[in-house]
Design a protein around this motif. Structure first.
Motif, PDB file in Angstrom:
ATOM      1  N   ARG A 214      29.365 -14.768 114.646  1.00 53.17           N
ATOM      2  CA  ARG A 214      29.683 -15.198 116.004  1.00 53.17           C
ATOM      3  C   ARG A 214      29.804 -16.715 116.117  1.00 53.17           C
ATOM      4  NH1 ARG A 214      29.511 -12.174 120.206  1.00 53.17           N
ATOM      5  NH2 ARG A 214      28.479 -13.730 121.538  1.00 53.17           N
ATOM      6  N   ALA A 215      29.183 -17.443 115.202  1.00 47.34           N
ATOM      7  CA  ALA A 215      29.335 -18.900 115.190  1.00 47.34           C
ATOM      8  C   ALA A 215      30.494 -19.299 114.286  1.00 47.34           C
ATOM      9  CB  ALA A 215      28.041 -19.574 114.742  1.00 47.34           C
ATOM     10  N   LEU A 336      21.906  -8.779 101.611  1.00 49.60           N
ATOM     11  CA  LEU A 336      21.838  -7.953 102.813  1.00 49.60           C
ATOM     12  C   LEU A 336      20.584  -7.096 102.812  1.00 49.60           C
ATOM     13  CD1 LEU A 336      23.102  -6.965 105.423  1.00 49.60           C
ATOM     14  CD2 LEU A 336      24.552  -5.421 104.096  1.00 49.60           C
ATOM     15  N   GLU A 337      20.221  -6.538 101.674  1.00 48.25           N
ATOM     16  CA  GLU A 337      19.007  -5.739 101.590  1.00 48.25           C
ATOM     17  C   GLU A 337      17.767  -6.599 101.817  1.00 48.25           C
ATOM     18  OE1 GLU A 337      16.664  -2.527 101.525  1.00 48.25           O
ATOM     19  OE2 GLU A 337      18.868  -2.550 101.563  1.00 48.25           O
ATOM     20  N   ILE A 338      17.782  -7.836 101.335  1.00 52.68           N
ATOM     21  CA  ILE A 338      16.663  -8.750 101.586  1.00 52.68           C
ATOM     22  C   ILE A 338      16.517  -9.009 103.080  1.00 52.68           C
ATOM     23  CG2 ILE A 338      15.947 -11.164 101.332  1.00 52.68           C
ATOM     24  CD1 ILE A 338      16.999 -11.003  98.433  1.00 52.68           C
ATOM     25  N   CYS A 339      17.646  -9.242 103.758  1.00 55.85           N
ATOM     26  CA  CYS A 339      17.583  -9.493 105.198  1.00 55.85           C
ATOM     27  C   CYS A 339      17.072  -8.269 105.951  1.00 55.85           C
ATOM     28  CB  CYS A 339      18.956  -9.890 105.730  1.00 55.85           C
ATOM     29  SG  CYS A 339      19.524 -11.497 105.158  1.00 55.85           S
ATOM     30  N   ARG A 340      17.521  -7.091 105.558  1.00 55.58           N
ATOM     31  CA  ARG A 340      17.063  -5.868 106.218  1.00 55.58           C
ATOM     32  C   ARG A 340      15.571  -5.651 106.009  1.00 55.58           C
ATOM     33  NH1 ARG A 340      22.227  -2.293 104.079  1.00 55.58           N
ATOM     34  NH2 ARG A 340      23.665  -2.774 105.809  1.00 55.58           N
ATOM     35  N   ARG A 359      20.299 -12.523 112.719  1.00 58.29           N
ATOM     36  CA  ARG A 359      21.570 -13.256 112.682  1.00 58.29           C
ATOM     37  C   ARG A 359      22.141 -13.239 111.258  1.00 58.29           C
ATOM     38  NH1 ARG A 359      22.005 -18.618 111.762  1.00 58.29           N
ATOM     39  NH2 ARG A 359      19.838 -19.021 112.371  1.00 58.29           N
ATOM     40  N   HIS A 360      21.300 -13.517 110.274  1.00 58.60           N
ATOM     41  CA  HIS A 360      21.754 -13.449 108.881  1.00 58.60           C
ATOM     42  C   HIS A 360      22.183 -12.031 108.525  1.00 58.60           C
ATOM     43  CE1 HIS A 360      20.836 -17.528 107.846  1.00 58.60           C
ATOM     44  NE2 HIS A 360      19.533 -17.405 107.942  1.00 58.60           N
ATOM     45  N   GLN A 361      21.409 -11.041 108.965  1.00 62.85           N
ATOM     46  CA  GLN A 361      21.736  -9.656 108.633  1.00 62.85           C
ATOM     47  C   GLN A 361      23.085  -9.263 109.217  1.00 62.85           C
ATOM     48  OE1 GLN A 361      18.586  -6.745 109.342  1.00 62.85           O
ATOM     49  NE2 GLN A 361      20.108  -5.232 109.958  1.00 62.85           N
ATOM     50  N   ASN A 362      23.290  -9.562 110.475  1.00 65.13           N
ATOM     51  CA  ASN A 362      24.572  -9.230 111.097  1.00 65.13           C
ATOM     52  C   ASN A 362      25.730  -9.962 110.418  1.00 65.13           C
ATOM     53  OD1 ASN A 362      23.164  -7.663 112.871  1.00 65.13           O
ATOM     54  ND2 ASN A 362      23.957  -8.620 114.715  1.00 65.13           N
ATOM     55  N   ASN A 363      25.522 -11.231 110.089  1.00 63.47           N
ATOM     56  CA  ASN A 363      26.580 -11.990 109.424  1.00 63.47           C
ATOM     57  C   ASN A 363      26.948 -11.388 108.075  1.00 63.47           C
ATOM     58  OD1 ASN A 363      26.871 -13.905 111.456  1.00 63.47           O
ATOM     59  ND2 ASN A 363      25.429 -15.340 110.540  1.00 63.47           N
ATOM     60  N   GLU A 365      26.853  -8.414 107.124  1.00 63.20           N
ATOM     61  CA  GLU A 365      27.649  -7.194 107.229  1.00 63.20           C
ATOM     62  C   GLU A 365      29.140  -7.515 107.111  1.00 63.20           C
ATOM     63  OE1 GLU A 365      26.702  -4.190 107.155  1.00 63.20           O
ATOM     64  OE2 GLU A 365      24.591  -4.183 107.742  1.00 63.20           O
ATOM     65  N   SER A 366      29.546  -8.679 107.604  1.00 62.63           N
ATOM     66  CA  SER A 366      30.937  -9.110 107.419  1.00 62.63           C
ATOM     67  C   SER A 366      31.184  -9.623 106.013  1.00 62.63           C
ATOM     68  CB  SER A 366      31.291 -10.212 108.426  1.00 62.63           C
ATOM     69  OG  SER A 366      31.329  -9.722 109.738  1.00 62.63           O
ATOM     70  N   VAL A 367      30.255 -10.423 105.499  1.00 60.70           N
ATOM     71  CA  VAL A 367      30.413 -10.988 104.162  1.00 60.70           C
ATOM     72  C   VAL A 367      30.516  -9.875 103.119  1.00 60.70           C
ATOM     73  CG1 VAL A 367      29.394 -12.540 102.438  1.00 60.70           C
ATOM     74  CG2 VAL A 367      29.176 -13.064 104.879  1.00 60.70           C
ATOM     75  N   LEU A 368      29.842  -8.741 103.389  1.00 63.46           N
ATOM     76  CA  LEU A 368      29.870  -7.611 102.470  1.00 63.46           C
ATOM     77  C   LEU A 368      31.287  -7.088 102.252  1.00 63.46           C
ATOM     78  CD1 LEU A 368      27.838  -5.673 100.933  1.00 63.46           C
ATOM     79  CD2 LEU A 368      28.105  -4.134 102.896  1.00 63.46           C
TER      80      LEU A 368
END
Length: 392
Positions: A214-215, A336-340, A359-363, A365-368
């Protein structure tokens, strides 16, 4: 000899693997981000925009991180590993910010630097390196994502000019870009064009209602009879090797950058677990919490070693695209698993923007899925392992 105590933020002693120059770049990037971005990034994420993007890009340009791994034309000429270390620090602040830097330097600038004419390089690269001009990279289309060979944006000759028609989608930096690198089908194969944003027939409407990155401004590129002179086309490159070379550069930055989001989430979870008291003691004292923290630290350590190994290979001129796929697949998935997992340690607080974890987790999801999905990188590596292509 008495050994120093282990640093809980770096139990493997990874810091010893970096050169002094790499550490200095890391510190310089961290200092600027802590002062100019960290106090505001959660608010920018929540409101879905960066208020003064031009001021920020100029500051990033002054720092030297825009196209920092390119030589000449105002670029810093740093090593690939130094660029990777910078990407890690930038994404530790926010993936959207690292996306801005990656799209600017590793996609738009790299495309011009690698494939452009000398006149094109002189015209665009110095301003982009300084952050005075912002670029975007138009490859993805509504119906052409993982299969870029199926793109339908078309460029046709009209006398000495070119006429471009088509649409690009999910283009980072598009709404505020000064210039777009656009890839289009021609009678000569896929070719790349430099499209100034003020060209008649060109527009870049912003995509709203995102819940990730979103940023970071994301938009479409609409090309409706865009007329360009012959000097706007990359002079020699034909086919997919042009855009794919650029994507490989960006993917390398992601290999490092995703670790930044992971490190930020891991450290927040570790600190939170030491402070959060339940059943009369910190939750860090419970075995299940320690298991989570250990697994997170272990995967971060392995991902960092992989990123550093790939960085050293790139600096030695030995890095293959398939090896970048290996790094992107592993490091984004594990980050992503670390953030979750970090989110579970924080409990309900884990979904609050008072902490950076959600915020990192949601971001991520796009980077994945951008710059090659899990499926595409899996098939790249599957072909390496078996000698058989499973793409079609």
């Amino acid at each position: 000899m008495k050994l120093p105590p282990l640093d809980p933020t770096d139990p493997a002693g990874l810091d010893d693997l970096l050169t002094e120059d790499e550490k200095e770049i890391r510190s310089a990037v961290r200092q600027v981000l802590d002062a100019s971005v960290e106090p505001y990034i959660a608010e920018w994420f929540e409101q879905g925009s960066i208020p003064d993007i031009r001021s920020l890009t100029r500051e990033l340009g002054s720092l030297g991180v825009l196209g920092m791994h390119l030589e000449g034309y105002g670029c810093a000429g740093m090593s690939a590993t130094e660029y990777g270390v910078a990407c890690l620090e930038i994404e530790a602040t926010d993936s959207g910010l690292r996306s801005l830097v990656s799209v600017q330097g590793s996609l738009a600038m790299f495309a011009i630097w690698r494939w452009g004419s000398e006149e094109q390089k002189q015209q665009w690269l110095p301003g982009m390196a300084a952050g005075e001009l912002i670029g975007c990279f138009g490859l993805t289309e509504p119906d052409a994502g993982s299969d870029p060979s199926s793109l339908t944006t078309r460029a046709r000759r009209d006398g000495s000019d070119w006429i471009l028609d088509g649409r690009k989608l999910w283009i980072s930096n598009a709404p505020f870009a000064d210039v777009a690198v656009v890839w289009a089908q021609t009678d000569e194969g896929i070719r790349g064009f430099i499209v100034p944003a003020d060209t008649p027939g060109f527009s870049a409407p912003e995509i709203k209602h995102k819940l990730s990155l979103r940023a970071s401004a994301t938009g479409e590129l609409v090309l409706d009879g865009v007329r360009l002179p012959d000097s706007a086309v990359f002079p020699e490159v034909r086919g997919l090797k042009g855009p794919l070379a650029c994507l490989n550069e960006a993917r390398f930055g992601i290999v490092w950058g995703a670790l930044g989001a992971a490190r930020s989430s891991l450290e927040v979870a570790r600190t939170y677990a030491k402070d959060r008291v339940q059943f009369g003691k910190p939750i860090a004292a419970f075995q299940l919490t320690q298991q989570k923290l250990v697994n997170m630290s272990l995967e971060y350590t392995k991902g960092y070693l992989l990123a550093l190994h790939l960085g050293r290979r790139k600096d030695a001129g030995k890095l293959r695209p398939e090896q970048v796929s290996l790094g992107k697949l592993n490091n984004v998935r594990e980050a992503l698993e670390i953030c979750r997992t970090a989110r579970t340690i924080l409990g309900a607080n884990g979904i609050s923007l008072e902490y950076p974890v959600i915020r990192h987790q949601n971001n991520l999801e796009s980077v994945l899925t951008y710059e090659g999905t899990v499926e595409m990188h899996t098939l790249v590596l599957g072909q390496v392992l078996t000698g058989e292509s499973a793409f079609r």
